[in-house]
Design an enzyme around this catalytic site. Structure first.
Site, PDB file in Angstrom:
ATOM      1  N   ASP A   1     -37.245 -17.995 -29.214  1.00  0.00           N
ATOM      2  CA  ASP A   1     -38.390 -18.851 -28.891  1.00  0.00           C
ATOM      3  C   ASP A   1     -38.332 -20.192 -29.608  1.00  0.00           C
ATOM      4  O   ASP A   1     -37.481 -20.420 -30.472  1.00  0.00           O
ATOM      5  CB  ASP A   1     -39.702 -18.114 -29.228  1.00  0.00           C
TER       6      ASP A   1
ATOM      7  N   ASP B   1     -49.890  -9.090 -35.225  1.00  0.00           N
ATOM      8  CA  ASP B   1     -50.615  -8.484 -34.102  1.00  0.00           C
ATOM      9  C   ASP B   1     -49.688  -7.668 -33.202  1.00  0.00           C
ATOM     10  O   ASP B   1     -50.034  -7.329 -32.072  1.00  0.00           O
ATOM     11  CB  ASP B   1     -51.342  -9.570 -33.294  1.00  0.00           C
TER      12      ASP B   1
ATOM     13  N   HIS C   1     -46.702  -8.580 -31.979  1.00  0.00           N
ATOM     14  CA  HIS C   1     -45.924  -9.282 -30.948  1.00  0.00           C
ATOM     15  C   HIS C   1     -44.441  -9.339 -31.303  1.00  0.00           C
ATOM     16  O   HIS C   1     -44.063  -9.262 -32.473  1.00  0.00           O
ATOM     17  CB  HIS C   1     -46.482 -10.693 -30.677  1.00  0.00           C
TER      18      HIS C   1
ATOM     19  N   GLU D   1     -47.527 -12.608 -27.076  1.00  0.00           N
ATOM     20  CA  GLU D   1     -48.807 -12.254 -27.689  1.00  0.00           C
ATOM     21  C   GLU D   1     -49.468 -11.104 -26.939  1.00  0.00           C
ATOM     22  O   GLU D   1     -49.093 -10.801 -25.802  1.00  0.00           O
ATOM     23  CB  GLU D   1     -49.712 -13.492 -27.679  1.00  0.00           C
TER      24      GLU D   1
HETATM   25  C1  GLP Z   1     -43.275 -15.655 -35.220  1.00  0.00           C
HETATM   26  C2  GLP Z   1     -41.979 -15.510 -34.427  1.00  0.00           C
HETATM   27  C3  GLP Z   1     -41.568 -14.054 -34.330  1.00  0.00           C
HETATM   28  C4  GLP Z   1     -41.586 -13.426 -35.703  1.00  0.00           C
HETATM   29  C5  GLP Z   1     -42.952 -13.521 -36.309  1.00  0.00           C
HETATM   30  C6  GLP Z   1     -43.055 -12.862 -37.673  1.00  0.00           C
HETATM   31  O1  GLP Z   1     -44.364 -15.292 -34.462  1.00  0.00           O
HETATM   32  N1  GLP Z   1     -42.089 -16.070 -33.120  1.00  0.00           N
HETATM   33  O2  GLP Z   1     -40.284 -13.971 -33.728  1.00  0.00           O
HETATM   34  O3  GLP Z   1     -41.177 -12.074 -35.588  1.00  0.00           O
HETATM   35  O4  GLP Z   1     -43.275 -14.894 -36.426  1.00  0.00           O
HETATM   36  O5  GLP Z   1     -42.624 -13.723 -38.669  1.00  0.00           O
HETATM   37  P1  GLP Z   1     -42.350 -13.304 -40.175  1.00  0.00           P
HETATM   38  O6  GLP Z   1     -41.015 -12.644 -40.189  1.00  0.00           O
HETATM   39  O7  GLP Z   1     -42.351 -14.591 -40.930  1.00  0.00           O
HETATM   40  O8  GLP Z   1     -43.440 -12.378 -40.574  1.00  0.00           O
END
Ligand code: GLP
Length: 272
Positions: free
Chosen positions: A67, A136, A138, A143
């Protein structure tokens, strides 16, 4: 789903790196799906170490990121493209032409998303997709409420995600509201998925993903429909799993089987 519980975040990174390195060695032209966020940072550091110290060769590897924020130029310090450059691409011998991150400044997002899907197909599909998980539940930026059949598209970020990511932007106001993201359907087509999670803050999402019902309200739960997923989590992230002891037992049995210490009646055990 295979569930591997490691003592700490370091163990998660090492085990995840073993999966990736084993694939890169066996199939030097493999296609890796990559994720951003703080969770995979240890994995990327370990891959850089393996490249430098053990010659892990990325020359023919192709990558696709999950993404990108809409509105950020690739050069913006918080863009996922610059995150990947900083934490992996600039430190291994990946061919820059082989690294793909969606363009947050595309002029025509519909065309861009369609092209991203086509590029994945033309590369032969994703062999191994690395995933983190949002608070959440995702995956990528899918989402709650995202279709479990969704493809690469624009997605509006949930307020919780905006709050979670505010720390990188110096406040909620500066967090982009939209992202381009691979869909759940796109992710489910990867041949193998590695879901990584560390820390107590992810315990609820991990429980819902692994042991809850399959629901678009927790898009990570769609991974239960995939035949080859390894969830690699640390103890705090595994804290709310009801079947934690069983997962440990399965991993012990796997190790015994691999070392020839266990005989089974069937050809395989617990691979899926
Ligand atoms: C963002 C990214 C996800 C990732 C999430 C969790 O939403 N788009 O791909 O898994 O953050 O991030 P973190 O690893 O910093 O908790």
């Amino acid at each position: 789903m295979r569930v591997i519980v490691e003592a700490d975040a370091e163990g998660v990174s090492r085990t995840a790196a073993r999966f990736v390195a084993e694939l890169v060695r066996r199939q030097p032209d493999c296609v890796l799906g990559l994720a951003t966020g703080s969770t995979p940072l240890g994995l990327y550091a370990e891959l850089i170490r393996l490249h430098r110290q053990e010659g892990l060769d990325f020359a023919r590897v192709v990558t696709f990121n999950l993404d990108e924020y809409v509105g950020l130029a690739a050069t913006h310090p918080q863009s996922y493209r610059s995150f990947m450059q900083r934490h992996l691409f600039d430190h291994v011998n990946l061919d820059p032409r082989h690294t793909h991150v969606p363009d947050g400044r595309a002029l025509d997002f519909e065309a861009h998303c369609g092209q991203y899907e086509r590029l994945i197909l033309e590369a032969g599909g994703i062999d191994l997709q690395v995933l983190g998980i949002g608070g959440d539940g995702h995956i990528a930026f899918n989402e709650p409420g995202s279709s479990l059949g969704s493809r690469t598209r624009l997605k509006t970020l949930a307020p919780e995600t905006i709050r979670d990511n505010a720390r990188f932007f110096g406040g909620e106001e500066a967090v982009p509201r939209l992202a381009v993201t691979m869909g759940v359907g796109t992710i489910l087509e990867s041949r193998r998925c590695l879901l990584l999670a560390t820390g107590e803050a992810k315990a609820g999402a991990i429980r819902d993903c692994i042991e809850g019902p399959v629901t678009a309200q927790v898009t990570a739960s769609a991974l239960q429909l995939h035949r080859d997923v390894a969830a690699i989590v640390d103890e705090p992230a595994a804290g709310l799993l009801a079947r934690r002891e069983y997962y440990r037992h399965v991993e012990q049995a796997q190790r015994l089987l691999q070392s020839g210490g266990l005989r089974t009646v069937g050809p395989t055990i617990d691979h899926e």
